[in-house]
Every structure is written in structure tokens, then in C-alpha cells.
Design an enzyme around this catalytic site. Structure first.
Site, PDB file in Angstrom:
ATOM      1  N   GLU A 173      -5.299   3.706   1.554  1.00 28.72           N
ATOM      2  CA  GLU A 173      -5.522   2.480   1.041  1.00 28.72           C
ATOM      3  C   GLU A 173      -6.832   2.350   0.205  1.00 28.72           C
ATOM      4  O   GLU A 173      -7.010   2.097  -1.083  1.00 28.72           O
ATOM      5  CB  GLU A 173      -5.332   1.546   1.909  1.00 28.72           C
ATOM      6  N   GLU A 189     -16.592  10.213   0.094  1.00 30.52           N
ATOM      7  CA  GLU A 189     -17.790   9.293   0.430  1.00 30.52           C
ATOM      8  C   GLU A 189     -18.748   9.367  -0.489  1.00 30.52           C
ATOM      9  O   GLU A 189     -19.299   8.456  -0.935  1.00 30.52           O
ATOM     10  CB  GLU A 189     -18.125   9.520   1.965  1.00 30.52           C
ATOM     11  N   ARG A 242       0.996  -1.266   0.117  1.00 26.99           N
ATOM     12  CA  ARG A 242       0.048   0.149   0.074  1.00 26.99           C
ATOM     13  C   ARG A 242       0.939   1.185  -0.090  1.00 26.99           C
ATOM     14  O   ARG A 242       0.576   2.472   0.568  1.00 26.99           O
ATOM     15  CB  ARG A 242      -0.976  -0.073   1.107  1.00 26.99           C
ATOM     16  N   ARG A 247     -17.931 -10.996   8.791  1.00 25.21           N
ATOM     17  CA  ARG A 247     -16.267 -10.785   9.129  1.00 25.21           C
ATOM     18  C   ARG A 247     -16.215  -9.528  10.151  1.00 25.21           C
ATOM     19  O   ARG A 247     -15.114  -9.670  11.114  1.00 25.21           O
ATOM     20  CB  ARG A 247     -15.522 -10.158   8.017  1.00 25.21           C
ATOM     21  N   TRP A 301     -13.895 -12.994   1.287  1.00 25.79           N
ATOM     22  CA  TRP A 301     -13.397 -11.729   2.062  1.00 25.79           C
ATOM     23  C   TRP A 301     -14.227 -10.881   2.913  1.00 25.79           C
ATOM     24  O   TRP A 301     -13.693 -10.352   3.826  1.00 25.79           O
ATOM     25  CB  TRP A 301     -12.805 -10.663   0.992  1.00 25.79           C
ATOM     26  N   GLU A 333      -5.418 -13.426   7.533  1.00 23.36           N
ATOM     27  CA  GLU A 333      -5.135 -13.306   6.095  1.00 23.36           C
ATOM     28  C   GLU A 333      -3.778 -14.287   5.839  1.00 23.36           C
ATOM     29  O   GLU A 333      -3.017 -13.855   5.072  1.00 23.36           O
ATOM     30  CB  GLU A 333      -4.694 -11.960   5.520  1.00 23.36           C
ATOM     31  N   ASP A 393     -11.899  -2.827   7.416  1.00 27.03           N
ATOM     32  CA  ASP A 393     -10.706  -2.591   7.068  1.00 27.03           C
ATOM     33  C   ASP A 393     -10.634  -1.134   6.345  1.00 27.03           C
ATOM     34  O   ASP A 393     -10.553  -0.985   5.195  1.00 27.03           O
ATOM     35  CB  ASP A 393     -10.431  -3.554   6.040  1.00 27.03           C
TER      36      ASP A 393
END
Ligand SMILES: *[C@@H]1O[C@H](CO)[C@@H](O)[C@H](O)[C@H]1NC(C)=O
Ligand SMILES: *[C@@H]1O[C@H](CO)[C@@H](O)[C@H](O)[C@H]1NC(C)=O
Ligand SMILES: *[C@@H]1O[C@H](CO)[C@@H](O)[C@H](O)[C@H]1NC(C)=O
Ligand SMILES: *[C@@H]1O[C@H](CO)[C@@H](O)[C@H](O)[C@H]1NC(C)=O
Ligand SMILES: *[C@@H]1O[C@H](CO)[C@@H](O)[C@H](O)[C@H]1NC(C)=O
Ligand SMILES: *[C@@H]1O[C@H](CO)[C@@H](O)[C@H](O)[C@H]1NC(C)=O
Ligand SMILES: *[C@@H]1O[C@H](CO)[C@@H](O)[C@H](O)[C@H]1NC(C)=O
Ligand SMILES: *[C@@H]1O[C@H](CO)[C@@H](O)[C@H](O)[C@H]1NC(C)=O
Ligand SMILES: *[C@@H]1O[C@H](CO)[C@@H](O)[C@H](O)[C@H]1NC(C)=O
Ligand SMILES: *[C@@H]1O[C@H](CO)[C@@H](O)[C@H](O)[C@H]1NC(C)=O
Ligand SMILES: *[C@@H]1O[C@H](CO)[C@@H](O)[C@H](O)[C@H]1NC(C)=O
Ligand SMILES: *[C@@H]1O[C@H](CO)[C@@H](O)[C@H](O)[C@H]1NC(C)=O
Length: 834
Positions: free
Chosen positions: A400, A520, A169, A343, A551, A292, A372
Site C-alpha cells: 500500500e 526508503e 488496496r 495517533r 489523520w 476510521e 500504518d
């Protein structure tokens, strides 16, 4: 004085490459300099060169020479006469009214012609010197006398630098720390970075990627770490490293890496002891385990706390700490067909039962939200469960999921949604920043705080973008004081970075404050997350990539409805991970804040919001509004020409223009995608309807063929033109049927890595402009070889006079992988953003 004027004047035109960030110490105008009362000498009460107090003396000398043009001597003994004295409480011998200072805190007293800078420790003294210089650089000569202390002891940054010199990243060149699986020998950039970090009171840095390569533990690299720590020590920045859990096996040659195996424990003990021989003040370790694909204690059916405590015991005798990441989840076993799989539940599920199991020098490092680094997430509920375990928040300066430093996104307003959030643990005030991370709400023995993922690279701008540096600056300020005002921080940063001009400050402040809401708006709203390519670079639009994979960043968008049902009553139960008052708020769709609606609830596209609009119409409107806002950025910036150096003006103008174009890529892709899946029309009929565009596939093509793209929605009209082969010139032309007038002409195309196709735009045979597809040299986002939402871009030529019947023609030549892919040409009347 003539000399001063001369310098002040050229200061504006001399190119600046960004290397000094906000520590430029640019000369103030002569009339302002006159108002400054500065003593004649600097007394730094430590003569040891590695001491931050010594550094403070040097920095004060350098800063005052730059800002005021005055050459001051530095001594290390107190003397008669007015002076700037900087030292620790101990070295002040109680000569000053002893202020209340905590670790790393300082006292600044600028009464009359004497300046006292007293640190609780050496680091604090250096912070005080930077504070005084920051005031001078902003022409703030007010007399002050105050003490300030940090909100938390841990104020670290995490670099995700790989040993081979690449940066996970990273969007600003290669690592300043590593090359060819070894530490670098030239530490100049490392010292410069440590200086920037010290000025924002960051006191620790983990330099290697959390996806760690055990080769960092080689003898040669340990010696290199020693050199790096030496380079940063004068700045009070302590070194830490990330460890790979499997190192005893993969690097040490042991049969196992079981954290309860005595030989494994002994291996870590001796490895740690060896590290401390090279770096006696090593801050500690950062560990990403069982996440991960990374190895960890669960591999041996041990608990996460067994794993963390193994390291904690090894560093304990040396005074080190272990930052243990809470980002633990099992991406292989998440299944979207199971409505209750989530998740977001993982961190609390893994850590809740372990609260009393961690050693007291373990700090659990928790990402701000449960997924994340998304454009908006609710506060991680794990903060409410770690009552006995020390915790730190993980923020991300590296953008990221937020435009990868190619989009301007000022992050503090986003961070503040979390820092200011009251988790109401046990029904009592439990604000994340001031109560929990400060350690006040639960007794955390002084071990709480902040870590930010930062991706500085070898680029002289550090982050690839001059404006992105405000995020790094603000991070340090907020870690010191989470109640600090995000606008005031930005204004300080702007004055320090670009000078005292009001227009510059107002413009950068306005754009920056609009930037996160705009981002956003054009990427993903109502809590649906950044609708990017989550299995790819996390950069451009690709909403369908979020679903149908393990994911777990799902949207659950189908033909009728969208959102994750995270209620207890019918969904994944995530809402129930919060303390009762907050859980109740999110459980009920009526009380859930709408910016998180689709995070917590699965609703039909026709669900009506408080504004009276449906969810789908809000999607359309927000995406159009966000792109409109981004379109104002290059126009606002253009007004700053001449008010700063040309280099930073032009580099920033390029990025803002690019952002305005990519915001339209985002807008069109997302609007087109949901229009396609829902089949619901935009009430304003904008989606898929572009009266000022000429689609490439509708032009007269020569040497071009028409194709689709993947994902389909990143092409206007769902199709594009590509050259028939990789070497022959091609053209696309159209006769214009717009009324005579002056237009901005935009050309939408795709700029791939590996290839620099050339383009020329002609009107009735006369050149309007020419360019090459060389964004890979100018922008640092994760490169892509495909025609997709990452490579989609556009150029604009303003003010083109056009008459009906004119012929517009694009002549191209492919290069490498770039088949000069063309999407459309837009002929835009003044004020139209499309
Ligand atoms: C001077 O600095 C050195 C290096 O940081 C430190 O070890 C020493 O204690 C300092 N001396 C005083 C008197 O503070
Ligand atoms: C404190 O005392 C030491 C030793 O006597 C001296 O070197 C130092 O200059 C004094 N500091 C101040 C601020 O007077
Ligand atoms: C000058 O700096 C002090 C200390 O940081 C601050 O309190 C004050 O508001 C500043 N004054 C101005 C005019 O910015
Ligand atoms: C660096 O180490 C990796 C294994 O982690 C290896 O694949 C690579 O070849 C090494 N590169 C160099 C330049 O030594
Ligand atoms: C070390 O790096 C700096 C800047 O990054 C450079 O100016 C300097 O020449 C380098 N020194 C050596 C010895 O290569
Ligand atoms: C590892 O180090 C810790 C701390 O010094 C010590 O308590 C423990 O006995 C050591 N264990 C082994 C197996 O070396
Ligand atoms: C961990 O436990 C599972 C189930 O209890 C068992 O199947 C597995 O063999 C164990 N793994 C190890 C490495 O002990
Ligand atoms: C996910 O669950 C569904 C329904 O239970 C099942 O048919 C499917 O095989 C599962 N997928 C995976 C990858 O396990
Ligand atoms: C820094 O990055 C910019 C933009 O990505 C690029 O144009 C420039 O060449 C880079 N400079 C260095 C020294 O890497
Ligand atoms: C409850 O969950 C089911 C899936 O198990 C879903 O189909 C349904 O729409 C949900 N009901 C409500 C009222 O959200
Ligand atoms: C974001 O979108 C909303 C809804 O259309 C709009 O009211 C707001 O002004 C937009 N804000 C920005 C900064 O684009
Ligand atoms: C959605 O896109 C697909 C693929 O291009 C197309 O086949 C389908 O007709 C579109 N549906 C709607 C409702 O636009």
C-alpha cells in the site's frame, strides 16, 4: 530421453503468465534428473478426496511428473517395495521413529529409496509433501531426516476484497472471491490460491474487507461461503470472515448493535450458528471496530473488550476465534496544533487497560508499527502490553505505502526489523518473533501468530507483478519460522519461480535486497514515513499532504525544523509506551537509531547526524542515492534476457523501467519540496539544477500552454506544458546544444487514467520512438485522474546519436482527460541519472 530434452528446452521459451507462482514444477535438465532416486509409487494414507493427505498424494504425483518427467501411481494402502508414503502420525501406526511434532508440524525422511512424510495432522502431511517437492524442484536430492514445527498456530492472510468485486488496496484486478455483492460460483482461482497458500503453510484466510459489508451474512452468501470453504479444505486452508459491527442494526433490522444488549447477543449467536452450518470448520471472525469511521462498541460507551467478547462467546462453542484489530484511533479529534497529540499513541492508550479483559479465544491483531504500514516504523509497543491477551502481528504483502507492486520492494528485511526487535519487557529478553509471537514469553494458550494483508486479484500474476510474489512466499516462510534467513528464502523462491540459473538467482537476489533500502531512500528517510499522498492513493510523492489534517501521519515540517517529538520530556509521550530500557533508548536523541530520528525527535534541518551531514543534506543525498539504485534495476534485469521465458522477462522489464523513472519523480519532488520549505541549498547543487534537461516550458510550443501542477514540486522547474484543448494535436521542440555523442533520451510526462494520449519523439524529423499514455492498462496502482505524483512517469530511448544543433521534437495528440502533459526532455550522457 529425447522427449525430456525437448521439453526442457522449450521450457525456457514458452510464455509463462505467473499463474503457478513458485509451484511451476518445471522440468529439470536431463543430467540432473538422472541423479534423482525416486521410488515407484506414492502412498497417500487417506482416500477421502477432501483430505489434505489425499491432496498431498495428487500434488506429489503432479510435481514429480513435472519436475522429473516420471509418472507415479498413487495408492491409499501401504504396499511392499519402495514408496513415498505420506500420512498423519496416527496412520503411520508408530512404524517410524516417532518424531516430536506439534500442531501442523511434519517429519520428512528421505533415506534410501523410501520417503516418509508424516504430519502431526493432515495439514502437516501436506506441508511435508510441498517441502519434498520444493527440494526436488531445486534439484536438492540430499538425504534428509528432520522434523519441523511452526513458530505459531495462527498463520493467516487477510484479503481486503469488497463484496462488489473491487479490492481495497488491490492492484491486480478484481476479486477472485466476490462479484455483484455475492460470492463467485466458479472456485477455480480460489483453489489455485489455496494451493499456493498451503505450500507456504498458511492455514487460514479471511476473504472479505475489514471495512466489512454486512451483506456477507445473507442466506445466499452463507451458502456461497460454504462452497468456498469446501474448495479450500483439501488444502488445509480454513475460512474466516470480517464482520461489520453494526450488522444487527443495518442488516438484521434490530434497533441497536450494543454488544451488551441481549437481543443483539442473541442475533450474533444465531447468525454464528447458521454460519457454522455452512462452514463447520470456520476459523473465526476478524473485526475492525471504532476505527476510521467504522462502528464499534464505543458507539455505546462499551469497551473494546465488550465488543470482542460478544463475538468470542458466539464462536466459542464451535471452536472459533476472534481476531480483533488494534488499529483503533479517532482521526476526527486529532489536532496538529496540539504538540502532544499523537495517533501513534492510540493503540496502547485503547488496549493497555484491557489486557485482562478479553476472552481466551480473542486475539488482538496488531500492525507491525504504530501508524500504518510505513516504509519504516518502530515496533508497535502494544506487543509489550498484551501479557494476558493473545496477539498476532499484522504485516502487509499488499504494498500500500510501498510502491503498490509497481515498484520492486522485497519486504522481509523491513519485517525483520520488527520480528527481531527485543522489547525488553520487564527487563527480560522479549524478541517479537521468537519470544512474543511464538507465545513463549507470556503464556498465550497456543493462540498467537501472524496475519498478512494480501491483495491477490484476478490477474494471472496474482499480485500484478511477478517479482512481488517473493513477498507472499517469504511471508509464509517467516510465519513458520521468523528466524529463517531472508536471503535464503529469496534464493529458494527464485529457483522455484525462474529455474536454477545462477545469474538469474544472483541478479534477483541482489536487486531484491537493495530494493527496500532504495525505496526508503527515495521516498522518506530518517523515520519520517513514506512521504506520500496520505489523503489520496498512498502511491506517489506528496509530502505536504501529511500535515494540516486530522489523520495524524504528521511530519511537522516547517521552515526550520522537522519531525515528531515523541519524547516523554517534551513531546507526545509515545516513547514512554515502551518498556523502560527501550523507552530510554528512544527518549534520548543520542541513542535513538538514526533511521528513526524524525519519528522520535523534532530537529532543525541543520541538525548534524553521525555521518557529519545535516538532516537536510542527508535527505538530498539519500534521495539521489535511492534513485541511482533504482536506475540499475532495468540494466541488471536486461542481462537476464534468454535466461527465462520472454513473457515474464518483458513484463518485469517494463515494471523495473517504470520504477526507475518514478524513482526520479520521487527524488525530484521530495528534494524540491524540502529545498523549497527550508530554503537550504544542496551542497552538491543538484536540486532544481538539471544541466541535461530541457524543460517543456522552455521549448518551442505549438498547441501547448504552460501551467503549474498540484502539488507544485512534482513538476521539474515547477511548470509543465499541456495541450490547449482535449482534441488538437500539439508539439514541443528544441534545438540541442549538447556536444555530439550518444545519449539516452528520456521524456517525462503524466499518464492519467481515462485517456490515452499519443506521443512521438523525433530527431531532425526522423522518428526516435512513439508511445501512448496507457499505463492504466499495464500498472495496477490506485488510479488517478490528476496531473500529480502518481501519474508522473517517463520513457527512455537508449543510445540516440546526437549532434549539436539537432532539433528534438515531441509531437502529441491528447485523448480523453489526457492533455498530453509534458514535463521535460532529458538528454543523458552514459552513466548520468537525471
Ligand atoms: C481422512 O480424511 C478425512 C477428511 O479430511 C478425515 O475426516 C479422516 O479422519 C481421515 N482419516 C484418517 C484415517 O486420518
Ligand atoms: C496402519 O494401519 C492401517 C490399518 O491397519 C493401514 O491401513 C495402514 O496402511 C497402516 N499404515 C502404515 C504406514 O503402515
Ligand atoms: C536441501 O534441503 C535441505 C532441507 O530443506 C536443506 O537443509 C539443505 O540445505 C538443502 N541443500 C542444499 C544444497 O540446498
Ligand atoms: C452492492 O451493495 C451496495 C451496498 O453495500 C450497493 O450500493 C450496490 O448497489 C450493490 N451492488 C450490486 C451490484 O448489487
Ligand atoms: C472457471 O474459471 C477458470 C479459470 O479462472 C476457467 O478456466 C474456467 O473456464 C471457469 N469455469 C467455468 C465453468 O466458467
Ligand atoms: C450466546 O451464546 C453463548 C455461547 O453459546 C451463550 O453462552 C449465551 O448464553 C448466548 N446468549 C444469548 C443471549 O443467546
Ligand atoms: C456515552 O457517554 C457520553 C458521556 O458520558 C454521553 O454523553 C453519551 O450520551 C453516551 N452515549 C450513549 C450512546 O450512551
Ligand atoms: C485545533 O486546535 C487549535 C488550537 O487549540 C484550534 O484553534 C483549532 O480550532 C483546532 N482545530 C480543530 C479542527 O479542532
Ligand atoms: C495482468 O496485469 C498486467 C499488468 O497490469 C496486464 O498487462 C494484464 O493485461 C493483466 N492480465 C489479466 C489477465 O488481467
Ligand atoms: C518542546 O516542545 C515545544 C512545543 O511545545 C517545541 O516548540 C520545542 O521546540 C520543544 N523543545 C525541544 C527542546 O525539543
Ligand atoms: C541509501 O542512501 C544512503 C545515503 O546516501 C547511501 O549510503 C546508501 O548507499 C543508499 N542505499 C541504496 C540502496 O540506495
Ligand atoms: C517555494 O515554492 C513556492 C510556490 O511555488 C514559491 O512561491 C516560493 O518562492 C518557493 N520558495 C523557495 C524558497 O524556493
Amino acid at each position: 530421453m529425447r522427449g525430456l530434452w525437448f521439453l526442457a528446452t522449450i521450457g525456457l521459451v514458452v510464455a509463462e503468465d505467473g499463474l503457478n507462482g513458485w509451484l511451476r514444477y518445471a522440468r529439470l535438465p536431463c543430467d540432473v534428473v538422472k541423479q534423482a532416486k525416486v521410488p515407484a509409487t506414492i502412498v497417500a494414507l487417506n482416500a477421502t478426496e477432501s483430505s489434505p493427505v489425499y491432496t498431498a498424494g495428487q500434488e506429489l504425483q503432479k510435481g514429480i511428473r513435472g519436475i522429473l518427467g516420471k509418472a507415479l501411481d498413487v495408492t491409499h494402502e501401504t504396499s511392499e517395495g519402495p514408496s513415498i508414503v505420506v500420512g498423519t502420525l496416527d496412520t503411520f501406526n508408530g512404524s517410524s521413529a516417532t518424531p516430536e511434532l506439534e500442531e501442523d508440524g511434519f517429519w520428512l525422511n528421505t533415506k534410501g529409496d523410501t520417503v516418509e512424510i508424516i504430519g502431526q495432522n493432515e495439514r502437516g502431511a501436506l506441508y511435508g509433501a510441498f517441502e519434498y517437492l520444493s527440494m526436488l524442484a531445486q534439484a536438492n536430492f540430499t538425504e534428509v531426516a528432520y522434523a519441523t514445527n511452526p513458530s505459531a498456530a495462527i498463520r493467516w492472510v487477510n484479503q481486503w476484497d469488497n463484496m462488489d468485486g473491487t479490492i481495497e488496496r488491490g492492484y491486480a484486478g478484481l476479486s477472485i472471491f466476490f462479484k455483484n455483492n455475492a460470492t463467485v460460483s466458479n472456485t477455480t482461482r480460489i483453489e489455485q490460491y489455496a494451493r499456493l497458500l498451503a505450500s507456504i503453510r498458511v492455514n487460514g484466510i479471511v476473504i472479505n474487507n475489514v471495512n466489512a459489508n454486512p451483506i456477507i451474512l445473507s442466506d445466499e452468501n452463507m451458502a456461497g461461503l460454504g462452497k468456498i470453504a469446501d474448495a479450500m479444505r483439501p488444502w488445509g486452508v480454513k475460512l474466516g470472515i470480517s464482520l461489520n459491527f453494526a450488522s444487527p442494526q443495518t442488516f438484521g433490522g434490530l434497533a441497536s448493535f450494543d454488544p451488551l444488549d441481549e437481543t443483539v447477543i442473541a442475533w450474533w449467536n444465531s447468525t454464528t450458528d447458521k454460519l457454522y452450518e455452512h462452514v463447520p470448520d470456520l476459523a473465526g471472525f476478524l473485526v475492525k471496530a471504532n476505527s476510521e469511521g467504522q462502528p464499534g462498541p464505543i458507539t455505546y460507551n462499551r469497551t473494546l473488550s465488550d465488543g470482542a467478547n460478544m463475538f468470542a462467546k458466539a464462536v466459542k462453542p464451535h471452536g472459533g476465534i476472534v481476531m480483533f484489530r488494534a488499529f483503533v484511533y479517532d482521526y476526527q479529534n486529532l489536532n496538529e496544533s496540539n504538540w502532544k497529540d499523537d495517533r501513534a499513541n492510540a493503540a496502547v492508550d485503547f488496549f493497555r487497560e484491557l489486557d485482562d479483559k478479553f476472552d481466551d479465544n480473542v486475539v488482538v491483531q496488531v500492525k507491525y508499527g504504530p501508524i500504518d504500514f510505513q516504509v519504516r516504523e518502530p515496533t508497535s509497543p502494544l506487543f509489550a502490553h498484551l501479557k494476558q491477551t493473545a496477539s498476532a502481528i499484522e504485516l502487509q504483502v499488499a504494498q500500500e505505502y510501498l510502491g503498490q507492486q509497481c515498484h520492486l520492494v522485497y519486504l522481509p528485511p523491513l519485517w525483520k526489523t520488527v520480528l527481531n526487535f527485543d522489547l525488553r519487557v520487564d527487563g527480560e529478553k522479549s524478541v517479537v518473533g521468537t519470544d512474543i509471537l511464538s507465545g513463549k514469553r507470556f503464556d498465550k494458550k497456543g493462540l498467537t501468530g501472524y496475519a498478512a494483508v494480501v491483495n491477490v486479484g484476478q490477474n494471472t500474476t496474482w499480485l500484478g507483478s511477478h517479482l512481488a510474489m517473493s513477498n507472499l512466499y517469504a511471508y509464509g516462510r517467516l510465519a513458520w519460522d521468523p528466524t529463517d534467513d531472508e536471503v535464503a528464502i529469496l534464493e529458494d523462491w527464485t529457483r522455484l519461480t525462474f529455474g536454477l540459473d545462477d545469474t538469474v538467482r544472483e541478479t534477483i537476489t541482489r536487486m531484491s535486497m537493495e530494493s527496500w533500502p532504495a525505496y526508503e531512500n527515495y521516498t522518506g528517510n530518517l523515520g519520517i514515513q513514506t512521504l506520500t499522498d496520505i489523503t489520496g492513493p498512498h502511491y506517489g510523492p506528496n509530502p505536504q499532504s501529511m500535515d494540516n489534517n486530522p489523520w495524524g501521519q504528521w511530519t511537522r515540517a516547517d521552515a526550520d525544523s522537522i519531525g515528531m517529538d515523541r519524547t516523554v520530556s517534551n513531546g507526545t509521550g509515545y516513547a514512554g509506551q515502551y518498556p523502560a530500557e527501550v523507552a530510554a533508548l528512544y527518549e534520548d536523541i543520542e541513542t535513538t537509531p538514526e533511521e528513526l530520528l524524525l519519528w522520535f525527535h523534532h530537529v532543525p534541518y541543520t541538525h548534524v547526524l553521525k555521518s557529519g551531514k545535516t538532516v537536510i543534506q542527508h535527505f538530498y543525498d539519500a534521495h539521489y542515492a535511492g534513485a541511482e539504485t533504482a536506475a540499475t534495476f532495468p540494466r541488471q534485469w536486461a542481462k537476464l534476457q534468454g535466461l527465462m521465458d520472454q513473457q515474464r522477462f518483458e513484463e518485469t522489464a517494463f515494471r523495473l523501467t517504470y520504477q526507475a523513472g518514478h524513482a526520479i519523480v520521487w527524488r525530484d519532488s521530495i528534494a524540491q519540496f524540502y529545498h523549497n520549505v527550508s530554503g537550504i541549498a544542496d551542497a552538491q547543487d543538484r536540486v532544481g539544477n538539471h544541466p541535461w534537461r530541457i524543460e517543456a516550458e522552455a521549448m518551442d510550443l505549438d498547441g501547448y500552454k504552460v501551467t503549474g501542477v498540484t502539488p507544485f514540486e512534482v513538476a521539474s522547474g515547477l511548470r509543465i506544458a499541456q495541450t490547449v484543448d482535449n482534441s488538437s494535436a500539439a508539439s514541443a521542440s528544441a534545438t540541442l546544444r549538447f556536444p555530439a555523442g550518444t545519449y539516452d533520451v528520456a521524456v517525462a510526462y503524466y499518464d492519467l487514467y481515462e485517456g490515452k494520449a499519443s506521443y512521438e519523439l523525433l530527431l531532425n524529423g526522423a522518428r526516435v520512438g512513439a508511445w501512448v499514455g496507457d499505463n492504466e492498462d499495464k500498472l495496477g496502482f490506485t488510479l488517478t485522474r490528476g496531473i500529480d505524483g502518481h501519474s508522473a512517469t517517463r520513457v527512455t530511448f537508449p543510445g540516440v546519436a546526437i549532434a549539436e544543433g539537432d532539433v528534438l521534437r515531441v509531437e502529441t495528440k491528447p485523448d480523453g482527460r489526457e492533455t498530453a502533459p509534458l514535463d521535460y526532455v532529458a538528454v543523458l550522457p552514459p552513466g548520468v541519472v537525471d
